[in-house]
Design an enzyme around this catalytic site. Structure first.
Site, PDB file in Angstrom:
ATOM      1  N   ARG A  35       0.796  -1.651   0.193  1.00  0.00           N
ATOM      2  CA  ARG A  35      -0.097   0.312   0.254  1.00  0.00           C
ATOM      3  C   ARG A  35       0.548   1.216   0.102  1.00  0.00           C
ATOM      4  NH1 ARG A  35      -3.225  -1.066   4.629  1.00  0.00           N
ATOM      5  NH2 ARG A  35      -4.923  -2.665   3.626  1.00  0.00           N
ATOM      6  N   ARG A  47      -3.463   6.883   0.892  1.00  0.00           N
ATOM      7  CA  ARG A  47      -4.186   8.137   1.390  1.00  0.00           C
ATOM      8  C   ARG A  47      -3.398   9.009   2.632  1.00  0.00           C
ATOM      9  NH1 ARG A  47      -9.526   6.287   3.396  1.00  0.00           N
ATOM     10  NH2 ARG A  47      -8.916   4.105   3.105  1.00  0.00           N
ATOM     11  N   ARG A  91      -7.154  10.903  -6.492  1.00  0.00           N
ATOM     12  CA  ARG A  91      -8.083  10.394  -6.161  1.00  0.00           C
ATOM     13  C   ARG A  91      -9.555  11.673  -6.079  1.00  0.00           C
ATOM     14  NH1 ARG A  91     -10.504   6.080  -1.551  1.00  0.00           N
ATOM     15  NH2 ARG A  91     -12.604   6.249  -1.866  1.00  0.00           N
ATOM     16  N   ASP A 143      -6.856  -3.063  -7.730  1.00  0.00           N
ATOM     17  CA  ASP A 143      -7.571  -4.091  -6.410  1.00  0.00           C
ATOM     18  C   ASP A 143      -7.615  -5.618  -6.893  1.00  0.00           C
ATOM     19  OD1 ASP A 143      -8.806  -2.614  -3.356  1.00  0.00           O
ATOM     20  OD2 ASP A 143     -10.472  -4.412  -4.497  1.00  0.00           O
ATOM     21  N   TYR A 175     -14.524 -12.699   0.397  1.00  0.00           N
ATOM     22  CA  TYR A 175     -15.513 -11.637  -0.072  1.00  0.00           C
ATOM     23  C   TYR A 175     -16.799 -11.871  -0.726  1.00  0.00           C
ATOM     24  CZ  TYR A 175     -11.931  -7.922   1.739  1.00  0.00           C
ATOM     25  OH  TYR A 175     -11.001  -7.226   1.676  1.00  0.00           O
TER      26      TYR A 175
END
Length: 348
Positions: A26, A30, A39, A76, A152
């Protein structure tokens, strides 16, 4: 054409290295102001990773800001699932939420065949990164592992206990294995696309494997990983297998036949080396929360990992999991610089 800085690739293959290579899971995220600006331009997370131009810019930010030794593409793990008919979106504060989670064995039959062309934009991102960086450093492609993706699909979102997934697995073991096999076949095509597009390595993320017992991991999660690795069409490209929370059964994990095993902070790097090296290289394994501490503490923890590994090749410095959105860019940069500085000293 090999990347100009091939330190990461040499470490993956236990070849001679002058210092320990470093990249971070990562690493584009952010916590970076520049990432947040990109973004905002995209409008939504899904639009962001599907926009080739913006995704290329996000991917290369860690090279510009941190000067790491490898780029992992911005994407992703859920990306290929849309092609097989799983509809999802990302909700602020909640993460991915699926419209049509799998609730029964019959739901598995409604899945569509995977069309690799549906994920062509991922290949374009890899090509774009290589072009933009002029092959300066290696580019890493990636995918979620079958068990993690199946979790998921069944939970319909993230989970703290994966109760639905494990209940499905125990009640319908054969159907669950069929689902894992469908996902494995999809990921073979998906990762081969990334390799063909210019990825120098690929990483398989099994983030939720640690929720399984050793017996269940060996029966359910491991065989599809072995199948994927066996069927990748590659030349020099190493495969990295990352599992979280599996300190108790790292011996099983190591039979996936990956070239590199990425380990979390719940296993001591000395133990990981003893069990995995030199059959494979090892990646990791700083606890990400160390980055909330002061710089002296960060330096101390980095030194422990580097000293514990020693002078041998075969180690890629990374975190035991990903960077968090509220981390300080300056401390992340300090971490990368410290790894470079101290690893030279350890090898001298």
């Amino acid at each position: 054409m090999n990347p100009k800085n091939d330190l990461f690739l040499r470490a993956c293959k236990n070849q001679k290295i002058e210092r320990t290579p470093v990249w971070l899971m990562r690493q584009a995220g952010r916590y970076m102001k520049e990432y947040r600006e990109l973004r905002e331009k995209a409008g939504s997370f899904k639009k962001f990773y599907k926009n080739v131009e913006l995704a290329v810019e996000a991917s290369i930010l860690p090279k510009k800001i941190l000067d790491i030794d490898a780029i992992i593409i911005f994407s992703d793990i859920l990306t290929p699932l849309e092609s097989i008919g799983m509809n999802f979106d990302f909700k602020e504060g909640e993460g991915p939420v699926f419209e049509n989670p799998i609730k029964s064995p019959e739901d598995i039959k409604r899945l569509k065949p995977f069309n690799v062309e549906d994920t062509d934009y991922v290949g374009q991102i890899i090509k774009g990164v290589n072009q933009k960086l002029n092959r300066e450093i290696p580019v890493i492609g990636f995918a979620g592992a079958p068990f993690t993706l199946a979790a998921y699909m069944i939970e319909g979102k993230g989970s703290k206990d994966f109760k639905k997934t494990k209940t499905f697995m125990y009640n319908h073991p054969q159907a669950f294995k069929e689902l894992l096999d469908i996902i494995a076949d999809m990921l073979i095509d998906y990762l081969n696309l990334q390799i063909q597009s210019g990825a120098d390595a690929v990483q398989i993320f099994d983030s939720w494997a640690g929720y399984l017992s050793p017996k269940d991991y060996k029966e359910f999660a491991l065989p599809p990983i072995q199948k994927i690795i066996k069927n990748l069409k590659r030349d020099y490209q190493p495969v990295i297998h990352f599992t979280k929370g599996v300190a108790g059964f790292i011996d099983f994990v190591s039979s996936s036949n990956a070239d590199v095993y990425s380990v979390d902070w719940m296993v001591d790097i000395k133990d990981a080396k003893a069990k995995l090296y030199p059959k494979a290289a090892v990646q990791g394994n700083l606890d990400p929360t160390v980055l909330y501490a002061d710089k002296e503490a960060i330096k101390k923890e980095v030194d422990y990992i580097l000293q514990s590994w020693g002078k041998d090749s075969g180690h890629i410095f990374n975190l035991g999991h990903g960077l968090m959105p509220d981390m300080d860019v300056e401390k992340v940069k300090f971490l990368v610089d410290t790894v470079k500085e101290l690893s030279f000293k350890v090898r001298s």
